[in-house]
Design an enzyme around this catalytic site. Structure first.
Site, PDB file in Angstrom:
ATOM      1  N   SER A  60       0.817  -1.211   0.000  1.00 36.31           N
ATOM      2  CA  SER A  60       0.000   0.000   0.000  1.00 36.31           C
ATOM      3  C   SER A  60       0.854   1.267   0.000  1.00 36.31           C
ATOM      4  O   SER A  60       1.959   1.284   0.533  1.00 36.31           O
ATOM      5  CB  SER A  60      -0.915   0.034   1.223  1.00 36.31           C
TER       6      SER A  60
HETATM    7  N1  SAH Z   1      -1.296  -3.652   3.488  1.00 36.86           N
HETATM    8  C1  SAH Z   1      -0.631  -4.507   2.536  1.00 36.86           C
HETATM    9  C2  SAH Z   1      -1.358  -4.413   1.231  1.00 36.86           C
HETATM   10  C3  SAH Z   1      -1.462  -5.672   0.506  1.00 36.86           C
HETATM   11  S1  SAH Z   1      -2.531  -5.623  -0.905  1.00 36.86           S
HETATM   12  C4  SAH Z   1       0.806  -4.052   2.424  1.00 36.86           C
HETATM   13  O1  SAH Z   1       1.106  -2.993   2.973  1.00 36.86           O
HETATM   14  O2  SAH Z   1       1.640  -4.731   1.826  1.00 36.86           O
HETATM   15  C5  SAH Z   1      -3.923  -6.490  -0.317  1.00 36.86           C
HETATM   16  C6  SAH Z   1      -3.709  -7.908   0.129  1.00 36.86           C
HETATM   17  O3  SAH Z   1      -4.984  -8.475   0.417  1.00 36.86           O
HETATM   18  C7  SAH Z   1      -3.075  -8.835  -0.915  1.00 36.86           C
HETATM   19  O4  SAH Z   1      -1.904  -9.394  -0.381  1.00 36.86           O
HETATM   20  C8  SAH Z   1      -4.151  -9.907  -1.155  1.00 36.86           C
HETATM   21  O5  SAH Z   1      -3.619 -11.194  -1.377  1.00 36.86           O
HETATM   22  C9  SAH Z   1      -4.928  -9.852   0.142  1.00 36.86           C
HETATM   23  N2  SAH Z   1      -6.288 -10.391   0.079  1.00 36.86           N
HETATM   24  C10 SAH Z   1      -7.218 -10.242  -0.902  1.00 36.86           C
HETATM   25  N3  SAH Z   1      -8.339 -10.903  -0.579  1.00 36.86           N
HETATM   26  C11 SAH Z   1      -8.135 -11.485   0.635  1.00 36.86           C
HETATM   27  C12 SAH Z   1      -8.916 -12.320   1.493  1.00 36.86           C
HETATM   28  N4  SAH Z   1     -10.159 -12.712   1.172  1.00 36.86           N
HETATM   29  N5  SAH Z   1      -8.357 -12.727   2.660  1.00 36.86           N
HETATM   30  C13 SAH Z   1      -7.096 -12.369   3.019  1.00 36.86           C
HETATM   31  N6  SAH Z   1      -6.313 -11.595   2.244  1.00 36.86           N
HETATM   32  C14 SAH Z   1      -6.818 -11.163   1.071  1.00 36.86           C
END
Ligand code: SAH
Length: 212
Positions: A60
């Site tokens: 993010s």
């Molecule tokens: N806050 C994180 C952002 C990651 S992007 C950072 O700073 O790196 C969002 C993440 O949500 C991705 O890794 C994706 O795999 C995860 N995601 C999407 N759907 C999901 C679900 N149903 N359960 C758990 N994780 C999920």
């Protein structure tokens, strides 16, 4: 690349964009964002951009992490926070400095494994990770006085609303092609939910099921 000055410039930029919670600002200042990226991208760690972490997912943008953290704390200090979408673990590391305990769920196992290593390196002992579909929540660890999702559902999963404690606050992007960041507050007396739209947003979609 990881100099104090580069990090300070990011902090100034966040404050210019309206981030004013002192705790949030210092948590971002203290979190080495470069360790959450692959080496080839580490030199861009202190730019205010979302960056790729593999599996079509992104780390993010610092502004987003700051804004969501600020909203999470807007009804006072939080003790138990559920995070959906650990990804790189960056937001998790920021939250670990702001709340008592962080329970973070990720559906893509290799991402979670890497995040686990990084969080260990930073010695955050109040972080608990689980490889599972975050839409079902983490019942044994709840109820939560804060829930934060880094992935956008089309509708808020009912299990998450159930696991939100009275007086709790849930922050999530919501929608498909057009998304908004929303904040749901659960009234401590009546237990009713009040949803507020905060600002337009662009997150990866919440996907059901897990990936190994
Ligand atoms: N806050 C994180 C952002 C990651 S992007 C950072 O700073 O790196 C969002 C993440 O949500 C991705 O890794 C994706 O795999 C995860 N995601 C999407 N759907 C999901 C679900 N149903 N359960 C758990 N994780 C999920």
């Amino acid at each position: 690349m990881t100099s104090r000055r580069t990090r300070e410039r990011l902090i100034e930029r966040l404050m210019d964009q309206g981030i004013c919670n002192f705790q949030v600002v210092s948590a971002i200042r203290e979190t080495p964002r470069h360790i959450f990226l692959d080496e080839a991208l580490a030199h861009r760690a202190y730019e205010d951009d979302a960056l790729p972490i593999g599996f079509n997912q992104t780390l993010s943008q610092p502004y987003t992490v700051a804004r969501m953290s600020e909203l999470l704390l807007s009804y006072g200090p939080r003790r138990r926070v559920l995070e959906i979408g650990t990804g790189s673990g960056y937001q998790t590391a920021v939250l670990a400095q702001l709340v008592e305990r962080v329970y973070s769920m990720e559906r893509i196992e290799p991402l979670l494994d890497k995040a686990r290593q990084r969080l260990r390196l930073l010695k955050h002992e109040n972080v608990f990770l689980r490889h599972a579909d975050g839409a079902i929540g983490w019942e044994e660890a709840g109820p939560f006085d804060g829930i934060l999702s880094a992935a956008a559902p089309e509708q808020i999963p009912p299990r998450l609303l159930e696991q939100l404690a009275p007086g709790g606050v849930l922050i999530t992007p919501l929608g498909g092609d057009e998304q908004h960041l929303v904040m749901v507050y659960r009234d401590p007396e009546t237990g009713e939910y009040d949803m507020q739209e905060i600002e337009p947003a662009r997150f990866v979609p919440l996907v059901r099921g897990v990936l190994r």
